[in-house]
Design an enzyme around this catalytic site. Structure first.
Site: not given
Length: 143
Positions: A11, A59, A93, A114, A117
């Protein structure tokens, strides 16, 4: 044991911190082979399409904004029980709950940013791989 493929994203937060190589090393050390990889900067439409299953969640807007905030690395990994192996390497997560030595424990700052993925099933992996890669872009490793 079954040879599987799974889909992975590094990410924007982890890309911005130059953690790509360190994360790739984790994949390879665990016996997963990278059979396709590319850097992309998602458009709003691409992010909304990829995360469409979350479109009604509170979210969703923040997720799309984060995933379009900078480039990401997308990759297809192959190996024995790749989906589970990859998820084990990622860790929980929420990085605060991730086991020491996992990608999220070592490279993530928060549950929202985080670091990575990973597909949650073989079916999800097939769908997610196809979202980013054509069949011609997958390069099974024979050596």
């Amino acid at each position: 044991m079954a040879i599987e493929r799974t889909f992975s994203i590094i990410k924007p937060d982890a890309v911005a911190k130059n953690n790509i190589g360190a994360i790739y090393n984790r994949f390879e050390t665990a016996g997963l082979k990278i059979i396709a990889s590319k850097m992309v900067h998602l458009s709003k439409e691409q992010a909304e399409g990829f995360y469409a299953e979350h479109s009604e969640r509170p979210f969703f807007g923040a997720l799309v904004a984060f995933m379009t905030s900078g480039p990401i690395m997308v990759q297809t990994l192959e190996g024995e029980n790749a989906v589970l192996a990859h998820r084990d390497i990622l860790g929980a997560t929420n990085p605060a709950e991730a086991a020491p030595g996992t990608i999220r424990a070592d490279f993530a700052e928060s549950i929202d940013e985080n670091a990575a993925h990973g597909s949650d099933s073989v079916a999800s992996a097939e769908r997610e791989v196809a979202y980013f890669f054509s069949a011609e872009e997958l390069c099974p490793r024979t050596r």
